[in-house]
Write an enzyme that holds these catalytic residues in place. Sequence first.
Site, PDB file in Angstrom:
ATOM      1  CB  CYS A   1      -1.038   0.070   1.112  1.00 22.68           C
ATOM      2  SG  CYS A   1      -0.142  -0.151   2.664  1.00 22.68           S
TER       3      CYS A   1
ATOM      4  CG  HIS B   1      -3.825   0.581   5.030  1.00 28.73           C
ATOM      5  ND1 HIS B   1      -3.732  -0.231   3.741  1.00 28.73           N
ATOM      6  CD2 HIS B   1      -4.944   1.423   4.329  1.00 28.73           C
ATOM      7  CE1 HIS B   1      -4.328   0.007   2.819  1.00 28.73           C
ATOM      8  NE2 HIS B   1      -5.263   0.886   2.880  1.00 28.73           N
TER       9      HIS B   1
END
Length: 1043
Positions: free
Chosen positions: A127, A382
Amino acid sequence: AFCKCFPLGRRQRRQRRRPGSGGAPRAKAMAPRLQLEKAAWRWAETVRPEEVSQEHIETAYRIWLEPCIRGVCRRNCKGNPNCLVGIGEHIWLGEIDENSFHNIDDPNCERRKKNSFVGLTNLGATCYVNTFLQVWFLNLELRQALYLCPSTCSDYMMGDGIQEEKDYEPQTICEHLQYLFALLQNSNRRYIDPSGFVKALGLDTGQQQDAQEFSKLFMSLLEDTLSKQKNPDVRNIVQQQFCGEYAYVTVCNQCGRESKLLSKFYELELNIQGHKQLTDCISEFLKEEKLEGDNRYFCENCQSKQNATRKIRLLSLPCTLNLQLMRFVFDRQTGHKKKLNTYIGFSEILDMEPYVEHKGGSYVYELSAVLIHRGVSAYSGHYIAHVKDPQSGEWYKFNDEDIEKMEGKKLQLGIEEDLAEPSKSQTRKPKCGKGTHCSRNAYMLVYRLQTQEKPNTTVQVPAFLQELVDRDNSKFEEWCIEMAEMRKQSVDKGKAKHEEVKELYQRLPAGAEPYEFVSLEWLQKWLDESTPTKPIDNHACLCSHDKLHPDKISIMKRISEYAADIFYSRYGGGPRLTVKALCKECVVERCRVLRLKSQLNEDYKTVNNLLKATVKGNDGFWVGKSSLRSWRQLALEQLDEQDGDVDQSNGKMNGNTLSKDESKEERKEEEEELNFNEDILCPHGELCISENERRLVSKEAWSKLQQYFPKLPCILEREGEENEALHKMIANEQKTSLPNLFQDKNRPCLSNWPEETDVLYIVSQFFVEEWRKFVRKPTRCSPVSSVGNSALLCPHGGLMFTFASTLIWPSEWQMIQKLFVVDHVIKIIRTEVGDVNPSETQYISEPKLCPECREGLLCQQQRDLREYTQATIYVHKVVDNKKVMKDSAPELNVSSSETEEDKEEAKPDGEKDPDFNQSNGGTKRQKITHQNYIAYQKQVIRRSMRHRKVRGEKALLVSANQTLKELKIQIMHAFSVAPFDQNLSIDGKILSDDCATLGTLGVIPESVILCMPEEGFKGKLHLSCFAHECSESYCKFLLKRRL
């Protein structure tokens, strides 16, 4: 919920009525499966097997049970073949949504929305890469420059287009970015796969890297790659967009001399610890530092160390200013990185003019991207990015495949801050004014230089890249069409199945019309929309007569012949089970079994009364005592065998099938169990010799038993007497033929070869022992028919001469060959070698010795004696320096133990043999001394491995890896002798090393260890002194032994 499977009795009907209901009965309760089973065979109590009619057969198969009604019966009645409720029909009856006919998502959901951006697939932990790619893609100048890079795509060109059979594979980092940016710009997909780019960088998709470090390294790699380009707009794009310059300035306090060190930067690393605003972080970055004390500066003008000041001066700023907020710092206490969850305020407009050295330029920046790390740890979390579209001015949140447009062209960070909020954190978000934002998860801020000119909106994809994108879009459109077609086929198939079920389910009940049987499992799969319907398979429900087994009716359903014709025409399979498939043979047999079971208790009492009477004459029958004790249980198990098979089949339907290994083990155990009256048979199928294991029963008792066991062995009383007389005659003949072998007299020995012969034969010691047992007790032991010398040979056919063999005279061998079957002849020949010295003798065996196998056998035997666990040894306590064993059991000087049979073997020749009415003169048994015992061993007579404990001796369980100290602790608890008072010895060898293991000390299973306590021993006094010392060691030893 009830169903009308069987009519209820009066008492049950009364229980179903409620007060005040006018006496009207409620719906009849569903009878359990066992109750249905019992009712279906109730007629067998009054009908003999030979009187079974078609009506009884149909009752057993439950043909005329009332079918259940939907809405009244909630679940399927497996005991009723006419119950067709609860088999999965509820999902088909009524209106059904078309979406239930398929599990394929709408392919248009994977299509890119209008006026939206394309996402990137998260390959596991990539990510952070996706966020930087989106930020760089929305840098129009960088994208335009990358499009101008020459590409090797020309190798894939053929004529006016790209070869269809070849896939384009970028070769360099620039080509990967080109193709990736082209797809992000013009792809029809909602998201694309960046695996080629990630693989080219050599990144581990399963491990999250340092995002800030990745940004630095990739910019350095991109700059190095583009520096080789000839086009200056391409070659210098990284420096033009991201590169700035500052100087480290050191000023001497003594002479005022300035020393400058110029350096380029691509981002400014700002410390956020202790700060609340971005401007404070920038001010600290440019803060002046004093160089004093040991850190003084060496001034070249003064030629000495002087106090000085040092600071950073910004000389030039790039078009795109990357500000790295140092959220991930090293924690000296833990030795790991940690995340600083400090709120930092920043504005959308940043004026950098106060911080640069040369004033008067344009240094006003506007916020273009905010990179967020969601999570409290530096090693997990994340990454997402909020990026501003330079053409429309709208903000977008890029979260891998998902892209969300912010409302009102405003940056919104509140959602991300709330998600990252720790449950126990009490930190409050500070208030932010208009045009400013606060974040504790932002780790990078990207500012763009504010200009009056609008950005160039004509970033065109090159033709070769556009052709690659069009090719990918064509594949995507083909995939969408294929998915839509599959979706349509599933819907059409579901609609057809819906119509089929609605039509056939109404015609499934058979009623009084012709009918067939189909398995319940197949009907359930036919109604299961998730699995394709397979051909009908009824083989598992057949009996041994290839008809429908009556005990399988619980897993079958009776349907109309009309519905069965349609099923077999559409799906095939078989065999078809019509009314002709009702098996009369099985029903008759089941009727016989049920009647026997009902009269079993009565017959059991009758047989017991018959057994009390004495059988007169020779008209009785032999029956095993063990069989008589358990004949009712054996009969019941035999009668219930079929019911057990039914339970197993029902278990299969319920998903409780036994594994293959378990079923094999059960079958093996069943095969090993003896049937009724097989306990009176010897291994040769004749009557066994031992009378203690059988008894005579009368003809009346025998006939009763024969009803339950038709195949039981039948042996009359007179046959047993004839066998015993025959065995006595054989034993007498063999004893007379081989007297010396039986009495163990005048045996040849290898160490003292007899002069009268040059050949000796060898037989197995096991054969000799078994033969002697039979000769002594012919009525209790089985006769020996063969000499098994194969046990003395190796797999290669060579001789493995061991102590488990006996030497035989030639005359004895001739008699053995007449009396027994010999599988292999083994002999030893004595020969003279050489002419000069005839006294030199050589011994040759036929077959020859096999050194390899014999050595391996001996090594294995020694290894087994040294590697054992939980073996038994015997410890004998010596009193007054004398072994109690010598006083109480002098025969133990010869053998460690003797069973009752061994004692009988040692009888003197003159002692009366109870099996033979004969005696030899007053011959006395020779006393066996130590020297005689050594000669006895040399004669290769195997010692008995059995041991009989005597007074003053106890058995202990030990292991080879157990130490002598642990053994002494065991002896202490057995004899109350403290370890330091124990003098242990085995075969005259003193055992003194407490740390040595029993295996290394030569202690083997069945060994006898002598324990001689020290003189003046006071057991309880010494034991109490030693108890505390040994308690912990003994507990550890017990735990080790149990493990």
